[in-house]
Design an enzyme around this catalytic site. Structure first.
Site, PDB file in Angstrom:
ATOM      1  CD  GLU A 170     103.736 -13.213  31.109  1.00 52.43           C
ATOM      2  OE1 GLU A 170     104.210 -12.409  31.902  1.00 52.43           O
ATOM      3  OE2 GLU A 170     103.308 -12.890  29.993  1.00 52.43           O
ATOM      4  CB  CYS A 213     111.981 -18.139  23.150  1.00 54.26           C
ATOM      5  SG  CYS A 213     112.154 -18.902  21.516  1.00 54.26           S
TER       6      CYS A 213
HETATM    7  N1  SAH Z   1     107.876 -19.782  19.153  1.00 55.16           N
HETATM    8  C1  SAH Z   1     106.673 -20.048  18.491  1.00 55.16           C
HETATM    9  C2  SAH Z   1     105.443 -19.903  19.338  1.00 55.16           C
HETATM   10  C3  SAH Z   1     105.378 -18.720  20.249  1.00 55.16           C
HETATM   11  S1  SAH Z   1     105.284 -17.136  19.508  1.00 55.16           S
HETATM   12  C4  SAH Z   1     106.568 -19.209  17.234  1.00 55.16           C
HETATM   13  O1  SAH Z   1     107.355 -18.301  17.051  1.00 55.16           O
HETATM   14  O2  SAH Z   1     105.695 -19.506  16.430  1.00 55.16           O
HETATM   15  C5  SAH Z   1     103.569 -17.028  19.070  1.00 55.16           C
HETATM   16  C6  SAH Z   1     103.249 -16.002  17.986  1.00 55.16           C
HETATM   17  O3  SAH Z   1     103.328 -14.656  18.496  1.00 55.16           O
HETATM   18  C7  SAH Z   1     104.192 -16.078  16.819  1.00 55.16           C
HETATM   19  O4  SAH Z   1     103.552 -16.025  15.583  1.00 55.16           O
HETATM   20  C8  SAH Z   1     105.008 -14.861  17.034  1.00 55.16           C
HETATM   21  O5  SAH Z   1     105.632 -14.488  15.884  1.00 55.16           O
HETATM   22  C9  SAH Z   1     103.992 -13.869  17.545  1.00 55.16           C
HETATM   23  N2  SAH Z   1     104.619 -12.674  18.131  1.00 55.16           N
HETATM   24  C10 SAH Z   1     105.777 -12.619  18.794  1.00 55.16           C
HETATM   25  N3  SAH Z   1     106.055 -11.357  19.165  1.00 55.16           N
HETATM   26  C11 SAH Z   1     105.031 -10.574  18.731  1.00 55.16           C
HETATM   27  C12 SAH Z   1     104.721  -9.159  18.857  1.00 55.16           C
HETATM   28  N4  SAH Z   1     105.531  -8.338  19.495  1.00 55.16           N
HETATM   29  N5  SAH Z   1     103.572  -8.733  18.312  1.00 55.16           N
HETATM   30  C13 SAH Z   1     102.731  -9.584  17.696  1.00 55.16           C
HETATM   31  N6  SAH Z   1     102.974 -10.922  17.562  1.00 55.16           N
HETATM   32  C14 SAH Z   1     104.111 -11.419  18.069  1.00 55.16           C
HETATM   33 FE1  SF4 Z   2     109.360 -15.338  20.159  1.00 58.32          FE
HETATM   34 FE2  SF4 Z   2     110.677 -16.171  17.993  1.00 58.32          FE
HETATM   35 FE3  SF4 Z   2     110.818 -17.557  20.263  1.00 58.32          FE
HETATM   36 FE4  SF4 Z   2     108.534 -17.562  18.869  1.00 58.32          FE
HETATM   37  S1  SF4 Z   2     110.544 -18.386  18.200  1.00 58.32           S
HETATM   38  S2  SF4 Z   2     108.756 -17.270  21.101  1.00 58.32           S
HETATM   39  S3  SF4 Z   2     108.545 -15.478  18.071  1.00 58.32           S
HETATM   40  S4  SF4 Z   2     111.621 -15.497  19.927  1.00 58.32           S
END
Ligand code: SAH
Ligand code: SF4
Length: 357
Positions: free
Chosen positions: A93, A113
């Protein structure tokens, strides 16, 4: 037959090498990048300033291939979400978030991931594979083509969609090269952001390799809590992560700062004490904190902190001199909010392959 080279996989240096191997002059690189990234022409036959012979050769050895868009949804607040097919029934997405002064495109770097953060929907879906540079660039081109027709533009690109960009380093670096390259997207380094949950060895390499902005998904001020929320913390605890942040901040010539992302989870990481601990951890670091109200999804028991709690948390950080903002949730009606990007992952069994680092 050897596979055709998808030219979207090649940054400027790779493309120059590609043309040199074909016995072509260096200026071909510039011509080709203009066709793709400026004129959005993807058919070699229409690239009329290339010789006929070169156009024929390119048709034999190269291609400019895009993945298929499965759906495109417009939320009421202007957010656009695309679902893109990445083969074998795997979907990723991508989200466009318009704001008054900018338009941010949130792209994916992996199908799923492997890191299984407990508050993240993508984490729950498991991991299938890394995206190629071409699949990353195709996302930006697809969005660009769509938005151009409605007069909107992409001013910022963030790797905050599905996947951990620092577990797909090479493809992400080449994509960053193209995002920054004046011959391609020409964005300033401040407008391209890699968001990482803290893969320390990769962050050390990234600091030297690409001069883009960095966001760190911190989410907890202590190892005890971060081990639960962001399991990669067991491998690379906060102290090591902060050392890597320091390396990043001191690399490069220009002044740098880091955006620390902190998802607000009711009664989990949102107390006054957590805020104090976070302020202490970030003292003296060139940091900005982004508080993200948790977005729920079906498999999760977590709840979002109340607006009042988030405000109190923010005020503690303010009082300690830490720049903090609260992210407004966008695109909820099309499940486009942070952490709701789940795609559809066919083979979820490949987590351990991806985590090796
Ligand atoms: N894997 C990387 C980038 C993708 S996640 C990372 O973790 O930084 C992008 C952002 O969305 C991250 O800060 C992550 O913690 C946040 N995120 C993931 N799940 C979430 C949720 N359920 N509610 C709000 N933010 C969330
Ligand atoms: Fe989601 Fe964590 Fe993967 Fe970021 S590192 S995409 S927050 S599982």
């Amino acid at each position: 037959m050897t596979q055709k080279q998808n030219l979207l996989n090649l940054n400027q240096a790779d493309l120059s090498e590609f043309f040199a191997k074909l016995g072509e002059k260096p200026f071909r690189t510039k011509q080709l990048m203009k066709w793709i990234y400026k004129d959005h022409v993807f058919d070699f036959d229409q690239m009329l300033n290339l010789s006929k012979k070169l156009r024929e050769t390119l048709s034999e050895v190269a291609c400019i291939d895009f993945p298929e868009v499965v759906s495109k949804n417009h939320a009421l607040d202007g957010v656009v979400k695309w679902v893109i097919e990445m083969g074998s029934d795997n979907h990723i997405e991508m989200v466009y978030i318009p704001e008054k002064d900018r338009g941010t495109l949130c792209i994916s770097s992996q199908v799923g991931c492997a890191l299984a953060c407990t508050f993240c929907s993508t984490g729950y879906q498991g991991f299938n594979r890394n995206l190629s540079t071409a699949e990353i660039m195709a996302q930006v081109l697809i969005a660009n083509l769509h938005l151009k027709s409605s007069g909107k533009r992409i001013s910022n690109v963030v790797f905050m969609g599905m996947g951990e960009p620092m577990l797909n380093e090479e493809a992400v670096y080449s994509a960053c090269d193209l995002l920054l390259d004046d011959l391609a997207f020409g964005l300033s380094r401040r407008k391209v952001t890699i968001s990482s949950s803290g893969v320390v060895p990769a962050l050390l390499r990234m600091s030297e390799r690409v001069p883009v902005s960095l966001a760190i998904s911190l989410h907890a001020p202590t190892d005890e809590l971060r081990d639960v929320l962001v399991p990669i913390n067991k491998k690379y605890p906060i102290k090591e992560l902060m050392k890597a942040c320091d390396v990043y901040l001191n690399a490069g010539k220009q002044e740098r700062h880091i955006l620390f992302e902190y998802v607000m989870l009711k009664d989990i990481n949102d107390s006054n004490e957590h805020a104090q601990q976070l302020a202490k951890l970030l003292k003296g670091v060139s940091a900005k904190v982004n508080l993200i109200p948790f977005n729920s999804f079906p498999q999760s028991d977590y709840q979002v902190s109340s607006a009042r709690t988030i405000e109190k948390f923010q005020n503690v950080l303010f009082s300690q001199g830490i720049r903090t903002m609260t992210r407004r949730t966008r695109g909820e009606d099309v499940d486009a909010a942070c952490g709701q990007l789940a795609g559809k992952i066919k083979d979820k069994t490949k987590r351990s392959d991806a985590r090796r680092n």
